[in-house]
Every structure is written in structure tokens, then in C-alpha cells.
Design a protein around this motif. Structure first.
Motif, mmCIF file in Angstrom:
data_model
loop_
_atom_site.group_PDB
_atom_site.id
_atom_site.type_symbol
_atom_site.label_atom_id
_atom_site.label_comp_id
_atom_site.label_asym_id
_atom_site.label_seq_id
_atom_site.Cartn_x
_atom_site.Cartn_y
_atom_site.Cartn_z
ATOM 1 N N TYR A 125 -35.789 10.639 -36.864
ATOM 2 C CA TYR A 125 -35.467 9.715 -37.954
ATOM 3 C C TYR A 125 -35.991 8.314 -37.654
ATOM 4 O O TYR A 125 -36.500 7.624 -38.528
ATOM 5 C CB TYR A 125 -33.959 9.662 -38.201
ATOM 6 N N GLY A 126 -35.877 7.896 -36.400
ATOM 7 C CA GLY A 126 -36.392 6.577 -36.024
ATOM 8 C C GLY A 126 -37.896 6.478 -36.225
ATOM 9 O O GLY A 126 -38.407 5.477 -36.737
ATOM 10 N N LEU A 141 -29.353 16.608 -31.022
ATOM 11 C CA LEU A 141 -28.955 15.429 -31.793
ATOM 12 C C LEU A 141 -29.808 14.224 -31.416
ATOM 13 O O LEU A 141 -30.237 13.455 -32.290
ATOM 14 C CB LEU A 141 -27.477 15.134 -31.560
ATOM 15 N N LYS A 142 -30.090 14.085 -30.136
ATOM 16 C CA LYS A 142 -30.943 12.979 -29.681
ATOM 17 C C LYS A 142 -32.358 13.124 -30.267
ATOM 18 O O LYS A 142 -32.959 12.137 -30.718
ATOM 19 C CB LYS A 142 -31.001 12.964 -28.153
ATOM 20 N N LEU A 195 -32.310 12.051 -33.911
ATOM 21 C CA LEU A 195 -32.273 10.596 -34.067
ATOM 22 C C LEU A 195 -33.641 9.966 -33.772
ATOM 23 O O LEU A 195 -34.052 9.025 -34.449
ATOM 24 C CB LEU A 195 -31.187 10.001 -33.165
ATOM 25 N N ALA A 236 -36.707 16.130 -38.453
ATOM 26 C CA ALA A 236 -35.499 15.495 -37.931
ATOM 27 C C ALA A 236 -34.252 16.108 -38.559
ATOM 28 O O ALA A 236 -33.240 16.324 -37.875
ATOM 29 C CB ALA A 236 -35.552 13.990 -38.194
ATOM 30 N N LEU A 260 -31.181 17.995 -36.735
ATOM 31 C CA LEU A 260 -29.795 17.587 -36.971
ATOM 32 C C LEU A 260 -28.930 18.799 -37.337
ATOM 33 O O LEU A 260 -27.814 18.953 -36.840
ATOM 34 C CB LEU A 260 -29.743 16.536 -38.080
#
Length: 133
Positions: free
Chosen positions: A114-115, A107-108, A111, A79, A83
């Protein structure tokens, strides 16, 4: 060391190395030393560990927890890579809408990564509850 003794040892070394005798001695001495070393220590000769062999240092829940930690770390690293790539794409876009869309997609993905890294322990608990573990 006297000059005479030095000259004799030098002559002997030169004679042995030029005739190949030193090489033959080394070829025989190395395996002989290995065999003597194994015969001198029976544990080495028979590869005897001398006690019970423990194949696993941890029980299964500990291994699963360690695996979970590794997976979370790998997800976080990937991730972070996405980024950084999103930032590079956005900075080098120069107003090009295709590059900006590419940066938004990266970027999506970052995220989402990371989620998943944050939700991995919760998802594992839900799966354990469903399975009954």
C-alpha cells in the motif's frame, strides 16, 4: 406447398447428400464466395485502410501516465491480496506462534505494498527531477 413438390424436393436433397455432391458443392462454393467478395471490394482485397495509419493514439507522457495508473492499481490489488491472506492466517492460527508470525509477515508485506502504491507518483516525480525530464 403441394405433397408432390415436397416429395420431389426431399428426394433431390436426399440424393445430393447421399452422393456427396452437396459436400463437393459446398467445398467449392465457400472459397469462391470469399474470392468474389474480395474482388468486389478492392479495399478488402488489398487491405487498404483508405487513409493515413495512426499507430499511436496518445503521446508519450499520456502513455506513461496510463502506465503509472496501471502499476498503482496492480500494487493495490497485490497489497489487498496480502492483507486478506494475513487476515486468514491470523484467524486460522489458533494460538500457534508460527502461524501468527506468518500472519504478521503478510500484514507487513501488505502495508509495504500500500505504501508503494501511494508513493508511486511521488517517486516518479523525484526520478523525473533527477533525470531532468
Amino acid at each position: 406447398m403441394s405433397p408432390t413438390l415436397w416429395a420431389r424436393s426431399r428426394a433431390l436433397t436426399t440424393a445430393l447428400s447421399t452422393s456427396g455432391t452437396l459436400r463437393r458443392i459446398a467445398r467449392v462454393a465457400a472459397p469462391a464466395a470469399a474470392v468474389l467478395g474480395m474482388l468486389a471490394v478492392p479495399a478488402v482485397a488489398y487491405a487498404d485502410p483508405g487513409g493515413p495509419v495512426v499507430l499511436a493514439a496518445n503521446d508519450l507522457p499520456t502513455v506513461i501516465a496510463n502506465l503509472q495508473t496501471w502499476v498503482m492499481g496492480i500494487l493495490g490489488a497485490v497489497a489487498t491480496l496480502f492483507l486478506v491472506l494475513a487476515g486468514v492466517y491470523w484467524a486460522t492460527a489458533g494460538g500457534d506462534p508460527a502461524q501468527v508470525d506468518k500472519a504478521k509477515g503478510a500484514l507487513k508485506n501488505a502495508l509495504v505494498g500500500y505504501g508503494l502504491a501511494v508513493l508511486a507518483p511521488i517517486l516518479l516525480e523525484v526520478v523525473q527531477g533527477i533525470v531532468g525530464g
